[in-house]
Design an enzyme around this catalytic site. Sequence first.
Site, PDB file in Angstrom:
ATOM      1  N   TRP A  20       2.176  -0.401  -9.081  1.00 48.65           N
ATOM      2  CA  TRP A  20       3.124  -0.823  -8.242  1.00 48.65           C
ATOM      3  C   TRP A  20       4.739  -1.136  -8.751  1.00 48.65           C
ATOM      4  O   TRP A  20       5.848  -0.560  -8.326  1.00 48.65           O
ATOM      5  CB  TRP A  20       2.834  -2.198  -7.913  1.00 48.65           C
ATOM      6  CG  TRP A  20       2.044  -2.196  -6.478  1.00 48.65           C
ATOM      7  CD1 TRP A  20       0.780  -2.382  -6.308  1.00 48.65           C
ATOM      8  CD2 TRP A  20       2.674  -2.171  -5.271  1.00 48.65           C
ATOM      9  NE1 TRP A  20       0.459  -2.145  -4.941  1.00 48.65           N
ATOM     10  CE2 TRP A  20       1.704  -1.832  -4.028  1.00 48.65           C
ATOM     11  CE3 TRP A  20       3.925  -2.074  -4.770  1.00 48.65           C
ATOM     12  CZ2 TRP A  20       2.026  -1.750  -2.676  1.00 48.65           C
ATOM     13  CZ3 TRP A  20       4.081  -1.787  -3.226  1.00 48.65           C
ATOM     14  CH2 TRP A  20       3.053  -1.803  -2.536  1.00 48.65           C
TER      15      TRP A  20
ATOM     16  N   TRP B 182      -5.231   7.618 -18.042  1.00 41.75           N
ATOM     17  CA  TRP B 182      -4.107   6.868 -17.151  1.00 41.75           C
ATOM     18  C   TRP B 182      -4.652   5.496 -16.904  1.00 41.75           C
ATOM     19  O   TRP B 182      -3.987   4.482 -17.344  1.00 41.75           O
ATOM     20  CB  TRP B 182      -3.700   7.260 -15.817  1.00 41.75           C
ATOM     21  CG  TRP B 182      -2.474   8.361 -15.618  1.00 41.75           C
ATOM     22  CD1 TRP B 182      -2.435   9.517 -15.415  1.00 41.75           C
ATOM     23  CD2 TRP B 182      -1.237   7.667 -15.866  1.00 41.75           C
ATOM     24  NE1 TRP B 182      -1.127   9.865 -15.343  1.00 41.75           N
ATOM     25  CE2 TRP B 182      -0.359   8.974 -15.697  1.00 41.75           C
ATOM     26  CE3 TRP B 182      -0.624   6.275 -15.834  1.00 41.75           C
ATOM     27  CZ2 TRP B 182       1.164   8.872 -15.605  1.00 41.75           C
ATOM     28  CZ3 TRP B 182       0.808   6.266 -16.098  1.00 41.75           C
ATOM     29  CH2 TRP B 182       1.703   7.627 -15.805  1.00 41.75           C
TER      30      TRP B 182
ATOM     31  N   TRP C 161      15.882  -8.609  -3.289  1.00 38.80           N
ATOM     32  CA  TRP C 161      15.102  -8.207  -2.222  1.00 38.80           C
ATOM     33  C   TRP C 161      15.282  -8.793  -0.999  1.00 38.80           C
ATOM     34  O   TRP C 161      15.537  -9.821  -0.650  1.00 38.80           O
ATOM     35  CB  TRP C 161      13.498  -8.614  -2.682  1.00 38.80           C
ATOM     36  CG  TRP C 161      13.044  -8.034  -3.866  1.00 38.80           C
ATOM     37  CD1 TRP C 161      12.906  -8.650  -5.288  1.00 38.80           C
ATOM     38  CD2 TRP C 161      12.767  -6.356  -4.299  1.00 38.80           C
ATOM     39  NE1 TRP C 161      12.624  -7.749  -5.918  1.00 38.80           N
ATOM     40  CE2 TRP C 161      12.384  -6.460  -5.456  1.00 38.80           C
ATOM     41  CE3 TRP C 161      12.672  -5.394  -3.683  1.00 38.80           C
ATOM     42  CZ2 TRP C 161      12.139  -5.296  -6.230  1.00 38.80           C
ATOM     43  CZ3 TRP C 161      12.354  -3.932  -4.160  1.00 38.80           C
ATOM     44  CH2 TRP C 161      12.083  -3.979  -5.493  1.00 38.80           C
TER      45      TRP C 161
ATOM     46  N   GLU D 242      -6.746  11.624 -15.742  1.00 37.46           N
ATOM     47  CA  GLU D 242      -6.570  10.394 -14.666  1.00 37.46           C
ATOM     48  C   GLU D 242      -7.274   9.214 -15.336  1.00 37.46           C
ATOM     49  O   GLU D 242      -7.030   8.239 -15.295  1.00 37.46           O
ATOM     50  CB  GLU D 242      -7.251  10.783 -13.514  1.00 37.46           C
ATOM     51  CG  GLU D 242      -6.508  11.647 -12.643  1.00 37.46           C
ATOM     52  CD  GLU D 242      -5.021  11.014 -12.403  1.00 37.46           C
ATOM     53  OE1 GLU D 242      -5.141   9.828 -11.897  1.00 37.46           O
ATOM     54  OE2 GLU D 242      -3.970  11.788 -12.426  1.00 37.46           O
TER      55      GLU D 242
ATOM     56  N   TRP E 153       7.943  -5.804  -4.885  1.00 36.90           N
ATOM     57  CA  TRP E 153       6.690  -5.059  -5.269  1.00 36.90           C
ATOM     58  C   TRP E 153       5.312  -5.869  -5.473  1.00 36.90           C
ATOM     59  O   TRP E 153       4.260  -5.545  -5.081  1.00 36.90           O
ATOM     60  CB  TRP E 153       6.836  -4.170  -6.678  1.00 36.90           C
ATOM     61  CG  TRP E 153       7.181  -4.976  -7.767  1.00 36.90           C
ATOM     62  CD1 TRP E 153       8.253  -5.374  -8.290  1.00 36.90           C
ATOM     63  CD2 TRP E 153       6.131  -5.615  -8.761  1.00 36.90           C
ATOM     64  NE1 TRP E 153       8.337  -5.828  -9.258  1.00 36.90           N
ATOM     65  CE2 TRP E 153       7.067  -6.214  -9.422  1.00 36.90           C
ATOM     66  CE3 TRP E 153       4.672  -5.578  -8.700  1.00 36.90           C
ATOM     67  CZ2 TRP E 153       6.239  -6.802 -10.739  1.00 36.90           C
ATOM     68  CZ3 TRP E 153       4.280  -6.255  -9.677  1.00 36.90           C
ATOM     69  CH2 TRP E 153       5.050  -6.791 -10.714  1.00 36.90           C
TER      70      TRP E 153
ATOM     71  N   ASN F 264      -4.921   8.113  -3.205  1.00 38.27           N
ATOM     72  CA  ASN F 264      -3.880   7.844  -4.055  1.00 38.27           C
ATOM     73  C   ASN F 264      -2.464   8.541  -3.856  1.00 38.27           C
ATOM     74  O   ASN F 264      -1.468   7.712  -3.938  1.00 38.27           O
ATOM     75  CB  ASN F 264      -4.268   8.354  -5.646  1.00 38.27           C
ATOM     76  CG  ASN F 264      -3.319   7.715  -6.620  1.00 38.27           C
ATOM     77  OD1 ASN F 264      -3.329   6.460  -6.835  1.00 38.27           O
ATOM     78  ND2 ASN F 264      -2.714   8.586  -7.729  1.00 38.27           N
TER      79      ASN F 264
END
Length: 434
Positions: free
Chosen positions: A366, A262, A290, A259, A343, A325
């Site tokens: 996102w 990441w 959208w 993590e 987004w 998360n």
Amino acid sequence: MKHPINIFWFRRDLRLEDNCGLYHALDMNVPVLPIFIFDTEILEKLPKNDARVTFIHDTLQTMRSKLQKKYRSTMALLHGTPKDVFAQLVKEYNIKTVITNHDYEPYARARDTEIKHFLSKRHIDFISFKDQVIFEKNEIVKADDDPYVVYTPYMKRWKEKFKTSHLKTFDTKTHLNNLVKQANLPNLSLSDIGFTRSDQKVAPYNTAPELIEAYESKRNFPAKDATSKLGPHLRFGTVSIRDIVKRALAEKNETFWQELIWREFFMQILWHFPHTVNQSFKPKYDRIEWRNNESEFKAWCEGKTGYPLVDAGMRQLNQTGFMHNRVRMLVGSFLCKHLLIDWRWGEAYFAEKLHDYDMASNVGNWQWVAGSGVDAAPYFRIFNPTTQIEKFDRNLEYVRTWCPDFQELTYPPPIVEHKFARERCLEAYKSALE
């Protein structure tokens, strides 16, 4: 003739211990004036009771008190644009060098370029150091020097290149006597910078061995208090990344360690592809039509979509500045896929609300849920917000905590039917991508 000094500029590194740039500044045999700038370019975009500003201010006051008590020094808290602040500082002091730590976001890079140019015209050096990551910029790249855009090979290369020497502690404590001996440097209250104290508190982090040991088995269940809450502390540098990696290694927890990797993956993506702040990494995704229905966006923001796990997540965010998360993935997917809302709208809302907001991770995640980013979920992966409860909150502990009205007559009906929304989303994405 004024005595020469160096300046250390605190930014995303709000700690006196194990601070790379501060260590090097103190090791230069010139008295060091520590400063922090409440940057009006950043502050003017924030709510006036922003919890992060309160957290930063409180952290700085603690640091100032420690310096006053132990070292007969303190820190100058300043307010304005960085260029205006440095224009004033060069009038007041004989500055040899300004030292700081690297910052990788697009605004920060432009700001530092401007300050470096301003100082160089006055024959003042500007030096910065790597501090908030283990690897940065081009340090983890493919054999052809191209950046990685898929996490797993990046993570494997990161681990191959990693050595315990990367975790060297910068022992600032032994050098803090080299600070300028001046206890009456400018201080600022929250009201001085136009803010009020937030009712929300940034949660303390938890890296206890038992939490790291159980991280993999418990991290996906939002009702359990099983996450580290490290986000804001890594974002503002109240803890050293080197110290946190040491703790992860001590417990031999690969998932927890990964993590942290990441985080660095998304930071190097933002470094190499700064346009992804407001453009899709995969350009064809910017062709999606959208719906961007404002009343539906408002319902999502307020946690009134009629889907209990989505609503619980949004209400937790609004009330506390934190969201688990696993739930972030669901609410993000719901906004983009079920409601067909851009987004970027969700990213901006999270940027305003999250205590642990970090541009690289926020934009990266996102774009991941929208399918438009690096290493993204395929666009046809659309989380079912009802079955997600069965998987991750079967006993409804999380839902009851944050959405206690979900069985009341006043609870809104689902804003959109799942099967219909899924088919509408697939059609919209196919039309844009084919």
